[in-house]
Design a protein around this motif. Sequence first.
Motif, PDB file in Angstrom:
ATOM      1  N   VAL A 258       0.823  -1.230  -0.065  1.00  0.00           N
ATOM      2  CA  VAL A 258      -0.176   0.037  -0.145  1.00  0.00           C
ATOM      3  C   VAL A 258       0.827   1.092   0.116  1.00  0.00           C
ATOM      4  O   VAL A 258       1.738   1.410   0.989  1.00  0.00           O
ATOM      5  CB  VAL A 258      -0.946  -0.102   1.272  1.00  0.00           C
ATOM      6  CG1 VAL A 258      -1.811   1.296   1.249  1.00  0.00           C
ATOM      7  CG2 VAL A 258      -1.954  -1.221   1.026  1.00  0.00           C
ATOM      8  N   PRO A 259       0.718   1.997  -0.992  1.00  0.00           N
ATOM      9  CA  PRO A 259       1.604   3.158  -1.091  1.00  0.00           C
ATOM     10  C   PRO A 259       1.574   4.263  -0.013  1.00  0.00           C
ATOM     11  O   PRO A 259       0.435   4.476   0.631  1.00  0.00           O
ATOM     12  CB  PRO A 259       1.417   4.147  -2.442  1.00  0.00           C
ATOM     13  CG  PRO A 259       0.573   2.866  -3.233  1.00  0.00           C
ATOM     14  CD  PRO A 259      -0.069   1.957  -2.218  1.00  0.00           C
ATOM     15  N   SER A 260       2.530   4.840   0.405  1.00  0.00           N
ATOM     16  CA  SER A 260       2.433   5.768   1.397  1.00  0.00           C
ATOM     17  C   SER A 260       1.386   6.904   1.430  1.00  0.00           C
ATOM     18  O   SER A 260       0.855   7.356   2.401  1.00  0.00           O
ATOM     19  CB  SER A 260       3.869   6.487   1.568  1.00  0.00           C
ATOM     20  OG  SER A 260       4.987   5.732   1.701  1.00  0.00           O
TER      21      SER A 260
ATOM     22  N   ARG B   4       6.927   7.945  12.439  1.00  0.00           N
ATOM     23  CA  ARG B   4       6.350   8.456  11.287  1.00  0.00           C
ATOM     24  C   ARG B   4       7.373   8.401  10.092  1.00  0.00           C
ATOM     25  O   ARG B   4       7.226   8.182   9.127  1.00  0.00           O
ATOM     26  CB  ARG B   4       5.859   9.595  11.250  1.00  0.00           C
ATOM     27  CG  ARG B   4       4.272   9.916  12.094  1.00  0.00           C
ATOM     28  CD  ARG B   4       3.270   9.608  11.024  1.00  0.00           C
ATOM     29  NE  ARG B   4       1.913   9.679  12.038  1.00  0.00           N
ATOM     30  CZ  ARG B   4       0.661   9.777  11.263  1.00  0.00           C
ATOM     31  NH1 ARG B   4       0.727   9.525   9.860  1.00  0.00           N
ATOM     32  NH2 ARG B   4      -0.358   9.786  12.065  1.00  0.00           N
ATOM     33  N   SER B   5       8.648   8.999  10.814  1.00  0.00           N
ATOM     34  CA  SER B   5       9.887   8.661   9.803  1.00  0.00           C
ATOM     35  C   SER B   5      10.247   7.479   9.220  1.00  0.00           C
ATOM     36  O   SER B   5      10.751   7.361   8.191  1.00  0.00           O
ATOM     37  CB  SER B   5      11.084   9.445  10.519  1.00  0.00           C
ATOM     38  OG  SER B   5      11.717   8.638  11.454  1.00  0.00           O
ATOM     39  N   ALA B   6       9.614   6.302   9.709  1.00  0.00           N
ATOM     40  CA  ALA B   6       9.883   5.062   9.318  1.00  0.00           C
ATOM     41  C   ALA B   6       9.153   4.583   8.317  1.00  0.00           C
ATOM     42  O   ALA B   6       9.244   3.519   7.743  1.00  0.00           O
ATOM     43  CB  ALA B   6      10.003   4.108  10.449  1.00  0.00           C
ATOM     44  N   GLY B   7       8.115   5.556   8.068  1.00  0.00           N
ATOM     45  CA  GLY B   7       6.944   5.235   7.186  1.00  0.00           C
ATOM     46  C   GLY B   7       6.096   3.760   7.528  1.00  0.00           C
ATOM     47  O   GLY B   7       6.254   3.258   8.473  1.00  0.00           O
ATOM     48  N   PRO B   8       5.164   3.627   6.673  1.00  0.00           N
ATOM     49  CA  PRO B   8       4.473   2.179   6.671  1.00  0.00           C
ATOM     50  C   PRO B   8       5.214   1.033   6.827  1.00  0.00           C
ATOM     51  O   PRO B   8       4.627   0.118   8.030  1.00  0.00           O
ATOM     52  CB  PRO B   8       3.499   2.179   5.411  1.00  0.00           C
ATOM     53  CG  PRO B   8       3.422   3.658   4.866  1.00  0.00           C
ATOM     54  CD  PRO B   8       4.931   4.357   5.278  1.00  0.00           C
TER      55      PRO B   8
END
Length: 218
Positions: free
Chosen positions: A31-33, A96-100
């Motif tokens: 799933v894209p960011s 949040r900086s680590a992303g999904p």
Amino acid sequence: MTSSNAADDARVGGAQVRESVAHCVTTLSDVPSAHWSALSGGLEWTRWETLEHLADDLLTYALRFGLAHPMAIPRVPLRISSDRPGGPGNVIFGDRSAGPEGLLSVVQACGGLLATAVDNADPTALAPHVFGASDPEGFAAMGVVETLVHTYDIVEGLPYDGVPPEDLSRRALARLFPDVAVTDSASSTLLWATGRIELPGRPRRTNWRWYGEPSKPR
């Protein structure tokens, strides 16, 4: 031998928690960011918040069995907070900086803790829950249900298959929804039982609960 194998085929434990988390990670990894800030299914939380909520569920279920006497403490007294008004109240949040991808790692870690906790707890131990005290198998099943339905919530409206695996759905229904008869498939029945969909002759539920009291010996 046959009855023992049948009992094993119905149980829920750490292996099933890990399977459900693997299903979640596999389903959501592509799933894209850009999609993670949109609302999740019929919820009032974003996809990111829903996944954080799932991680929080898995962790707090595990923590109950880290206590020497789980029933002596109604809730492990961790500070609950929310990132915004209306957002889920959690004790754990993703960076949040680590992303999904990073948040999925958090889910994997929390799921692994729950799997280990339920497999190593006294199977007769009880821990509190809002729906009534339950045993390690019950909490494992709760973790499976939370994982399957929130994975479904997150991909609803996206071109990804979030339908829960049939075997996991069947085990979770048998353990937590003894009042629900399986129709069509176990996966669709689980989604109906948790208020996600309607089925022929079964309007969508607006109120639902599971029954986590200890299972009878099989």
